[in-house]
Write an enzyme that holds these catalytic residues in place. Structure first.
Site, PDB file in Angstrom:
ATOM      1  CG  ASP A 103      -1.818  -1.285   0.953  1.00 41.47           C
ATOM      2  OD1 ASP A 103      -2.521  -1.811   0.155  1.00 41.47           O
ATOM      3  OD2 ASP A 103      -2.584  -1.411   2.505  1.00 41.47           O
TER       4      ASP A 103
HETATM    5  N1  URA Z   1      -0.733  -6.021   3.653  1.00 38.54           N
HETATM    6  C1  URA Z   1      -1.355  -4.377   3.760  1.00 38.54           C
HETATM    7  O1  URA Z   1      -2.654  -4.642   4.445  1.00 38.54           O
HETATM    8  N2  URA Z   1      -1.369  -3.751   3.159  1.00 38.54           N
HETATM    9  C2  URA Z   1      -0.002  -4.211   2.362  1.00 38.54           C
HETATM   10  O2  URA Z   1       0.533  -3.193   1.910  1.00 38.54           O
HETATM   11  C3  URA Z   1       0.560  -5.073   2.342  1.00 38.54           C
HETATM   12  C4  URA Z   1       0.073  -6.352   2.595  1.00 38.54           C
END
Ligand code: URA
Length: 241
Positions: A103
Protein backbone atom coordinates in the site's frame (compact mmCIF):
# COMPACT_ATOMS: atom_id res chain seq x y z
CA UNK A 1 2.20 0.36 -24.89
CA UNK A 2 2.07 -0.91 -28.44
CA UNK A 3 4.45 -0.02 -31.25
CA UNK A 4 4.54 -0.65 -34.97
CA UNK A 5 6.30 -3.91 -35.64
CA UNK A 6 8.82 -2.34 -38.07
CA UNK A 7 9.87 0.06 -35.31
CA UNK A 8 10.27 -2.81 -32.83
CA UNK A 9 12.43 -4.72 -35.33
CA UNK A 10 14.55 -1.64 -35.97
CA UNK A 11 14.97 -1.00 -32.25
CA UNK A 12 16.16 -4.55 -31.72
CA UNK A 13 19.03 -3.67 -34.05
CA UNK A 14 18.12 -6.24 -36.73
CA UNK A 15 17.60 -3.84 -39.62
CA UNK A 16 16.84 -0.24 -40.46
CA UNK A 17 13.18 0.73 -40.35
CA UNK A 18 13.00 0.63 -44.17
CA UNK A 19 14.71 -2.78 -44.35
CA UNK A 20 12.32 -3.99 -41.65
CA UNK A 21 9.40 -2.93 -43.84
CA UNK A 22 10.83 -4.97 -46.71
CA UNK A 23 11.24 -7.99 -44.43
CA UNK A 24 7.56 -7.66 -43.52
CA UNK A 25 6.28 -7.37 -47.09
CA UNK A 26 8.44 -10.34 -48.06
CA UNK A 27 6.70 -12.46 -45.43
CA UNK A 28 9.77 -12.94 -43.25
CA UNK A 29 8.17 -11.60 -40.07
CA UNK A 30 5.91 -13.52 -37.71
CA UNK A 31 3.94 -12.22 -34.76
CA UNK A 32 2.98 -14.91 -32.28
CA UNK A 33 3.53 -17.58 -34.92
CA UNK A 34 1.52 -15.85 -37.71
CA UNK A 35 3.21 -14.35 -40.73
CA UNK A 36 2.28 -10.68 -41.20
CA UNK A 37 2.80 -8.94 -44.52
CA UNK A 38 0.98 -5.70 -43.75
CA UNK A 39 2.91 -2.71 -42.58
CA UNK A 40 1.82 -0.92 -39.44
CA UNK A 41 0.61 -3.86 -37.39
CA UNK A 42 1.17 -3.01 -33.74
CA UNK A 43 2.68 -5.24 -31.10
CA UNK A 44 3.23 -4.90 -27.39
CA UNK A 45 5.85 -6.37 -25.09
CA UNK A 46 3.94 -9.62 -24.66
CA UNK A 47 3.92 -10.40 -28.38
CA UNK A 48 6.63 -12.62 -29.78
CA UNK A 49 8.14 -11.24 -32.95
CA UNK A 50 10.32 -13.44 -35.15
CA UNK A 51 12.38 -12.43 -38.17
CA UNK A 52 13.36 -15.32 -40.45
CA UNK A 53 12.12 -17.61 -37.68
CA UNK A 54 14.43 -16.11 -35.04
CA UNK A 55 12.88 -14.34 -32.04
CA UNK A 56 13.99 -10.78 -31.38
CA UNK A 57 16.28 -10.77 -28.42
CA UNK A 58 14.40 -9.88 -25.31
CA UNK A 59 15.70 -7.51 -22.68
CA UNK A 60 18.02 -9.12 -20.18
CA UNK A 61 16.11 -10.32 -17.13
CA UNK A 62 16.66 -8.21 -14.06
CA UNK A 63 15.72 -8.76 -10.43
CA UNK A 64 15.67 -5.95 -7.90
CA UNK A 65 15.03 -5.75 -4.18
CA UNK A 66 13.83 -2.37 -2.88
CA UNK A 67 13.16 -0.88 0.52
CA UNK A 68 9.94 0.90 -0.38
CA UNK A 69 9.38 4.01 1.71
CA UNK A 70 5.91 5.14 2.78
CA UNK A 71 4.23 7.67 0.47
CA UNK A 72 5.19 5.98 -2.79
CA UNK A 73 2.80 4.05 -5.01
CA UNK A 74 3.53 0.45 -6.04
CA UNK A 75 2.83 0.86 -9.71
CA UNK A 76 4.69 1.68 -12.91
CA UNK A 77 2.70 4.87 -13.46
CA UNK A 78 0.11 6.94 -11.63
CA UNK A 79 -2.57 9.12 -13.16
CA UNK A 80 -2.47 11.37 -10.10
CA UNK A 81 1.26 11.98 -10.66
CA UNK A 82 2.26 10.55 -7.31
CA UNK A 83 5.77 9.20 -6.95
CA UNK A 84 6.02 5.54 -7.98
CA UNK A 85 8.49 2.85 -7.00
CA UNK A 86 9.84 3.02 -10.57
CA UNK A 87 10.75 6.70 -10.00
CA UNK A 88 13.01 5.56 -7.18
CA UNK A 89 15.15 3.34 -9.40
CA UNK A 90 18.22 4.70 -11.04
CA UNK A 91 20.40 2.98 -13.56
CA UNK A 92 17.76 0.45 -14.55
CA UNK A 93 17.17 0.51 -18.32
CA UNK A 94 14.85 -2.47 -18.45
CA UNK A 95 11.08 -2.17 -18.05
CA UNK A 96 10.67 -3.70 -14.64
CA UNK A 97 7.49 -3.85 -12.60
CA UNK A 98 6.68 -4.73 -8.98
CA UNK A 99 5.93 -8.30 -7.89
CA UNK A 100 2.72 -7.90 -5.88
CA UNK A 101 2.06 -4.65 -4.10
CA UNK A 102 2.49 -2.71 -0.93
CA UNK A 103 0.00 0.00 0.00
CA UNK A 104 0.91 3.67 -0.42
CA UNK A 105 1.38 4.02 3.34
CA UNK A 106 3.17 0.67 3.82
CA UNK A 107 6.95 0.49 3.74
CA UNK A 108 9.27 -2.43 3.32
CA UNK A 109 10.55 -5.12 1.05
CA UNK A 110 9.41 -5.04 -2.55
CA UNK A 111 10.73 -7.08 -5.45
CA UNK A 112 10.75 -5.79 -9.02
CA UNK A 113 11.52 -7.67 -12.21
CA UNK A 114 10.82 -8.00 -15.92
CA UNK A 115 10.65 -11.80 -15.57
CA UNK A 116 6.95 -12.45 -16.09
CA UNK A 117 7.17 -16.14 -15.28
CA UNK A 118 8.83 -15.58 -11.92
CA UNK A 119 6.27 -12.85 -11.14
CA UNK A 120 3.39 -15.23 -11.98
CA UNK A 121 4.71 -17.95 -9.77
CA UNK A 122 5.73 -15.87 -6.78
CA UNK A 123 2.27 -14.33 -6.65
CA UNK A 124 0.47 -17.68 -7.16
CA UNK A 125 -1.05 -18.93 -3.88
CA UNK A 126 0.04 -22.49 -4.70
CA UNK A 127 3.68 -21.75 -3.88
CA UNK A 128 2.86 -20.31 -0.44
CA UNK A 129 5.70 -17.81 -0.36
CA UNK A 130 5.94 -16.42 3.19
CA UNK A 131 5.95 -12.68 3.81
CA UNK A 132 6.50 -11.21 7.26
CA UNK A 133 4.98 -7.91 8.30
CA UNK A 134 5.48 -5.82 11.42
CA UNK A 135 2.38 -3.85 12.36
CA UNK A 136 1.76 -1.21 14.97
CA UNK A 137 -1.87 -1.51 16.01
CA UNK A 138 -4.29 0.16 18.38
CA UNK A 139 -5.00 -1.65 21.62
CA UNK A 140 -3.49 -4.61 23.39
CA UNK A 141 -3.01 -7.78 21.35
CA UNK A 142 -4.01 -10.63 23.64
CA UNK A 143 -3.26 -14.33 23.37
CA UNK A 144 -6.71 -14.93 22.01
CA UNK A 145 -6.06 -12.45 19.17
CA UNK A 146 -2.84 -14.26 18.31
CA UNK A 147 -4.69 -17.57 18.30
CA UNK A 148 -7.31 -16.21 15.92
CA UNK A 149 -4.69 -14.74 13.62
CA UNK A 150 -2.90 -18.10 13.56
CA UNK A 151 -6.05 -20.07 12.86
CA UNK A 152 -7.43 -17.65 10.29
CA UNK A 153 -9.93 -14.82 10.48
CA UNK A 154 -12.74 -14.02 8.08
CA UNK A 155 -12.06 -11.09 5.76
CA UNK A 156 -14.15 -10.33 2.68
CA UNK A 157 -16.31 -13.35 3.58
CA UNK A 158 -13.42 -15.81 3.36
CA UNK A 159 -11.21 -17.24 6.07
CA UNK A 160 -7.51 -16.50 5.83
CA UNK A 161 -5.00 -19.35 5.69
CA UNK A 162 -3.10 -20.29 8.86
CA UNK A 163 -0.51 -17.63 9.72
CA UNK A 164 2.29 -17.06 12.18
CA UNK A 165 1.61 -14.33 14.71
CA UNK A 166 3.73 -12.97 17.56
CA UNK A 167 3.34 -10.09 19.95
CA UNK A 168 6.56 -8.09 20.02
CA UNK A 169 5.53 -5.56 22.64
CA UNK A 170 2.63 -3.68 24.19
CA UNK A 171 3.03 -0.04 25.11
CA UNK A 172 0.89 0.76 28.14
CA UNK A 173 1.16 4.53 27.73
CA UNK A 174 0.02 4.72 24.14
CA UNK A 175 -2.09 1.53 24.34
CA UNK A 176 -0.57 0.23 21.14
CA UNK A 177 0.94 -3.14 20.25
CA UNK A 178 3.63 -4.18 17.84
CA UNK A 179 2.87 -7.49 16.22
CA UNK A 180 4.65 -9.68 13.71
CA UNK A 181 2.49 -11.52 11.19
CA UNK A 182 3.71 -14.00 8.61
CA UNK A 183 1.29 -14.88 5.83
CA UNK A 184 1.61 -16.68 2.52
CA UNK A 185 -1.46 -15.35 0.78
CA UNK A 186 -1.55 -11.99 -0.96
CA UNK A 187 -5.10 -10.75 -0.62
CA UNK A 188 -5.93 -7.08 -0.95
CA UNK A 189 -4.93 -5.13 2.18
CA UNK A 190 -4.77 -8.48 3.91
CA UNK A 191 -2.77 -7.58 7.00
CA UNK A 192 -4.76 -4.42 7.69
CA UNK A 193 -8.03 -6.29 7.25
CA UNK A 194 -6.96 -9.22 9.44
CA UNK A 195 -6.03 -6.95 12.33
CA UNK A 196 -9.01 -4.64 11.83
CA UNK A 197 -11.31 -7.71 12.01
CA UNK A 198 -10.07 -8.15 15.62
CA UNK A 199 -10.63 -4.48 16.43
CA UNK A 200 -6.97 -3.61 16.25
CA UNK A 201 -6.69 -1.12 13.39
CA UNK A 202 -3.23 -0.85 11.88
CA UNK A 203 -1.47 2.46 12.47
CA UNK A 204 1.78 1.60 10.74
CA UNK A 205 2.81 -1.33 8.55
CA UNK A 206 6.07 -2.57 7.17
CA UNK A 207 7.11 -5.72 5.31
CA UNK A 208 10.26 -7.08 6.88
CA UNK A 209 10.90 -10.13 4.77
CA UNK A 210 9.90 -11.96 1.64
CA UNK A 211 10.72 -15.62 2.03
CA UNK A 212 14.48 -15.76 2.82
CA UNK A 213 15.08 -12.15 1.69
CA UNK A 214 15.26 -9.26 4.14
CA UNK A 215 16.16 -5.58 4.11
CA UNK A 216 19.59 -5.84 5.68
CA UNK A 217 21.89 -3.10 4.35
CA UNK A 218 19.10 -1.09 2.71
CA UNK A 219 17.58 2.21 3.83
CA UNK A 220 14.14 3.45 2.75
CA UNK A 221 14.30 4.33 -0.96
CA UNK A 222 17.35 2.12 -1.61
CA UNK A 223 17.41 -0.80 -3.99
CA UNK A 224 19.95 -3.27 -5.32
CA UNK A 225 20.09 -6.12 -7.80
CA UNK A 226 19.52 -9.53 -6.35
CA UNK A 227 22.64 -11.67 -6.22
CA UNK A 228 22.79 -14.68 -8.55
CA UNK A 229 22.38 -17.13 -5.65
CA UNK A 230 19.30 -15.20 -4.42
CA UNK A 231 17.70 -15.35 -7.88
CA UNK A 232 18.48 -19.04 -8.06
CA UNK A 233 16.93 -19.69 -4.66
CA UNK A 234 13.76 -17.76 -5.53
CA UNK A 235 13.41 -19.72 -8.77
CA UNK A 236 13.96 -23.02 -6.99
CA UNK A 237 11.26 -22.17 -4.49
CA UNK A 238 8.69 -21.84 -7.27
CA UNK A 239 10.01 -24.76 -9.32
CA UNK A 240 11.54 -22.67 -12.08
CA UNK A 241 14.91 -24.42 -11.67
N1 URA B 1 -1.28 -6.07 3.77
C1 URA B 1 -1.77 -4.81 3.81
O1 URA B 1 -2.80 -4.56 4.41
N2 URA B 1 -1.10 -3.84 3.18
C2 URA B 1 0.06 -4.04 2.51
O2 URA B 1 0.64 -3.11 1.96
C3 URA B 1 0.55 -5.36 2.49
C4 URA B 1 -0.14 -6.35 3.11
Amino acid sequence: MSERVQKVIAQAGIASRRKAETLITEGKVEINGEVVTQLGVKVNKNDEVRVNGIPLTKEPLVYIIMYKPRGVITSVSDDKHRKTVIDLLDNVQERVYPIGRLDYDTSGLLLLTNDGELDNRLTHPKYEVEKTYIAKVKGEIKNDDLKQLRNGVVIDKKKTAPAKAKLIRFNRDSKTSIVSLTIHEGRNHQVKKMLASLDHPVMKLSRESYSFLNLKGLNPGDSRSLKPHEIEELKKMVKLK
